[in-house]
Design a protein around this motif. Structure first.
Motif, PDB file in Angstrom:
ATOM      1  N   SER A  30      20.641  30.555 -22.035  1.00 30.21           N
ATOM      2  CA  SER A  30      20.628  30.160 -20.625  1.00 30.21           C
ATOM      3  C   SER A  30      21.820  30.812 -19.940  1.00 30.21           C
TER       4      SER A  30
ATOM      5  N   GLY B 193      23.229  32.261 -15.758  1.00 36.57           N
ATOM      6  CA  GLY B 193      22.999  32.298 -14.325  1.00 36.57           C
ATOM      7  C   GLY B 193      22.487  33.655 -13.871  1.00 36.57           C
TER       8      GLY B 193
ATOM      9  N   SER C 143      23.717  30.210  -7.102  1.00 38.86           N
ATOM     10  CA  SER C 143      22.987  30.338  -8.361  1.00 38.86           C
ATOM     11  C   SER C 143      23.168  29.072  -9.181  1.00 38.86           C
ATOM     12  N   SER C 144      22.086  28.631  -9.818  1.00 40.58           N
ATOM     13  CA  SER C 144      22.140  27.439 -10.653  1.00 40.58           C
ATOM     14  C   SER C 144      21.238  27.648 -11.868  1.00 40.58           C
ATOM     15  N   THR C 145      21.735  27.260 -13.047  1.00 39.79           N
ATOM     16  CA  THR C 145      20.968  27.383 -14.275  1.00 39.79           C
ATOM     17  C   THR C 145      20.760  26.000 -14.869  1.00 39.79           C
ATOM     18  N   ASN C 146      19.509  25.679 -15.219  1.00 39.33           N
ATOM     19  CA  ASN C 146      19.176  24.392 -15.806  1.00 39.33           C
ATOM     20  C   ASN C 146      18.843  24.600 -17.281  1.00 39.33           C
ATOM     21  N   PRO C 147      19.769  24.284 -18.214  1.00 40.80           N
ATOM     22  CA  PRO C 147      19.497  24.500 -19.636  1.00 40.80           C
ATOM     23  C   PRO C 147      18.685  23.388 -20.296  1.00 40.80           C
ATOM     24  N   ILE C 148      18.276  22.371 -19.549  1.00 42.55           N
ATOM     25  CA  ILE C 148      17.518  21.260 -20.120  1.00 42.55           C
ATOM     26  C   ILE C 148      16.083  21.715 -20.373  1.00 42.55           C
ATOM     27  N   ASP C 149      15.613  21.553 -21.613  1.00 42.56           N
ATOM     28  CA  ASP C 149      14.269  21.967 -22.001  1.00 42.56           C
ATOM     29  C   ASP C 149      13.574  20.793 -22.677  1.00 42.56           C
TER      30      ASP C 149
END
Length: 72
Positions: free
Chosen positions: A35, A37, A54-60
């Protein structure tokens, strides 16, 4: 079938395989997930990246993404 390969620029290979030409049976032997950005994993000789917010969502929520079952 024979293949023609033009100019190639390989900066580094870390534990991988580089194939030129035809491949009959190619399959992954390991998988991974990363993950990052926007603009974080750009590669190349000349990079110009302009990012706003920018935003990164590492929740899967799902458990299995790339299974390596019966992959000999």
């Amino acid at each position: 079938m024979p293949s023609l390969v033009g100019a190639v620029s390989i900066n580094s290979v870390g534990g991988g395989v580089v194939n030129f030409g035809d491949g009959f049976y190619l399959s992954p032997k390991s998988t991974s997930k990363t993950s990052a950005g926007s603009g974080a994993l750009n590669t190349g000789n000349f990079i110009c990246t302009n990012n706003g917010l920018s935003s990164t969502n590492p929740i899967d929520p799902d458990v299995n993404d790339q299974n390596v079952t019966a992959n000999a």
